[in-house]
Scaffold this active site. Structure first.
Site, short mmCIF file in Angstrom:
data_model
loop_
_atom_site.label_atom_id
_atom_site.label_comp_id
_atom_site.label_asym_id
_atom_site.label_seq_id
_atom_site.Cartn_x
_atom_site.Cartn_y
_atom_site.Cartn_z
CG HIS A 128 33.05 24.20 -27.94
ND1 HIS A 128 32.91 25.24 -27.06
CD2 HIS A 128 32.33 24.53 -29.04
CE1 HIS A 128 32.15 26.18 -27.61
NE2 HIS A 128 31.79 25.78 -28.81
CG ASP A 163 32.71 30.08 -32.45
OD1 ASP A 163 32.98 29.43 -33.48
OD2 ASP A 163 31.68 29.87 -31.76
CG ASP A 252 29.50 30.56 -34.45
OD1 ASP A 252 30.31 31.47 -34.25
OD2 ASP A 252 29.56 29.43 -33.91
ZN ZN Z 1 30.50 28.53 -32.35
#
Ligand code: ZN
Length: 377
Positions: A128, A163, A252
């Site tokens: 990110h 992810d 996740d």
């Molecule tokens: Zn994540």
């Protein structure tokens, strides 16, 4: 043979005990491997200087990160995504982030110098981090740094983001780059941070059609996740013919993750990792660099990343989690770690609307393939 990359100084990237991005996740993974009798002997990378990040981040952003990390108080920090609950300002965080970025860069070097075909970097995955701001627990984009090193050597690289969150920072940095294909499978931005990763984000200029986004319905299960991976990633790689694959292996998307809503089990992760390795063998000269990433369920993440290690190293996944490990960590994290690596058959209640979700995911595969067909074939 898989090479492991890790340095204890990765732990300096610690955003606080109550922050979800906690170094304990890797500590538990290493401890579980140790308890299983695997003495992990990683190669230890060196940290990098801030200047090495200039090709990825704006110098003004790097300067602010380094200054606030050493204790300076700067009002403009908030303009760079710093000083909020996701990205708090913590002393030493820049050094910790550079330690981890150094590891991912070092891992890329092992592939480039043909010292390894598979590398597992037990850290990194800061997908990110933007050119000009911190976001989503990420400061410095180690993945982009590693990919850039490969493209500088003339390689074409595919970045596969597993992810549960969209890999927005990596996509942004390579949006117009024709040497980098990014493929991100994530829970739809309609429901989850960072709110991007739509199918129409295809890249621009020479990078057009090389940015592939696969937004999944909330409560997507393993079977339709794999359908999406096979339905789009396989033809994408067959067409793009990359020299290497870089994988962000965030954990996740597990059903117990507190921050997201996908429904993968640990055995789904095992199937996905095995399939990704097949794709790397088939289309990427067998070269693959795996980083860690998100994953916030402390009862699931160590099991998932140990499974990743075992598969990459060619070992069998055992049935049981060692009792001593469970005893030690159950006390420390005040949660009950399951007895087995694999989740029980009925690990969660049947998902309402399952058929609808599967149908929507399959329609998404079709729409994506229809969209890219004019470019790829
Ligand atoms: Zn994540």
């Amino acid at each position: 043979m898989c090479q492991i990359v890790y340095h204890p100084d990765y732990k300096k990237y610690n955003l606080g005990y109550t922050h979800p991005f906690n170094p304990i996740r890797v500590e538990m993974t290493l401890d579980l491997l140790n308890e299983l009798g695997y003495s992990v002997k990683p190669l230890t990378p060196v940290s990098i200087t801030p200047e090495l990040l200039y090709g990825i981040h704006d110098p003004s952003y790097i300067e602010v990160v380094e200054k606030v990390s050493s204790g300076e108080i700067l009002k403009e920090a908030e303009n760079y995504g710093l000083g909020n609950p996701d990205n708090p300002i913590v002393k030493g965080m820049a050094e910790g982030a550079r330690n981890q970025a150094g590891g991912t860069l070092f891992a890329a070097g092992l592939l480039l110098e043909n010292k390894a075909k598979k590398v597992l970097q037990l850290g990194g995955g800061f997908h990110h981090a933007h050119r000009n701001s911190a976001a989503g627990f990420c400061l410095y984009n180690d993945i982009a740094l590693a990919i850039k090193e490969m493209t500088k050597a003339g390689w074409h690289v595919v970045y596969l983001d597993l992810d549960v969150h969209h890999g927005d920072g990596v996509q942004e940095i390579f949006y117009s780059d024709d040497k980098v294909m990014t493929i991100s499978l994530h829970e739809s931005g309609e429901y989850l941070f960072p709110g991007t990763g739509w199918m129409h984000e295809l890249g621009c200029g020479p990078g057009r059609s090389l940015k592939v986004n696969l937004p999944l319905e909330p409560f997507t299960e393993g079977d339709s996740y794999l359908d999406v991976l096979n339905g789009v990633a396989a033809p994408a790689l067959a067409w793009f013919k990359p020299d290497a694959m870089v994988v962000q292996a965030g954990a996740d998307a597990h059903f117990s993750d507190p921050l997201a809503d996908l429904m993968l089990t640990t055995q789904d992760f095992e199937r996905i990792y095995r399939r990704v390795l097949e794709l790397a063998e088939q289309f990427c000269n067998g070269r693959a660099l795996f980083t860690l990433g998100g994953g916030y369920s402390l009862t699931a993440v160590p099991r998932i990343w140990v499974i990743l290690y075992l598969i990459l190293s060619g070992y069998k996944v055992p049935d049981k989690i060692p009792q001593d490990f469970r005893k030690r960590w159950n006390e420390r994290i005040s949660q009950d770690i399951p007895e087995y690596f694999h989740d029980p058959e009925q690990a969660f209640k049947p998902v309402p609307r399952k058929e609808k979700i599967v149908k929507l995911n399959h329609e998404m595969i079709q729409r994506m393939m229809d969209t890219v067909a004019v470019y790829w074939f």
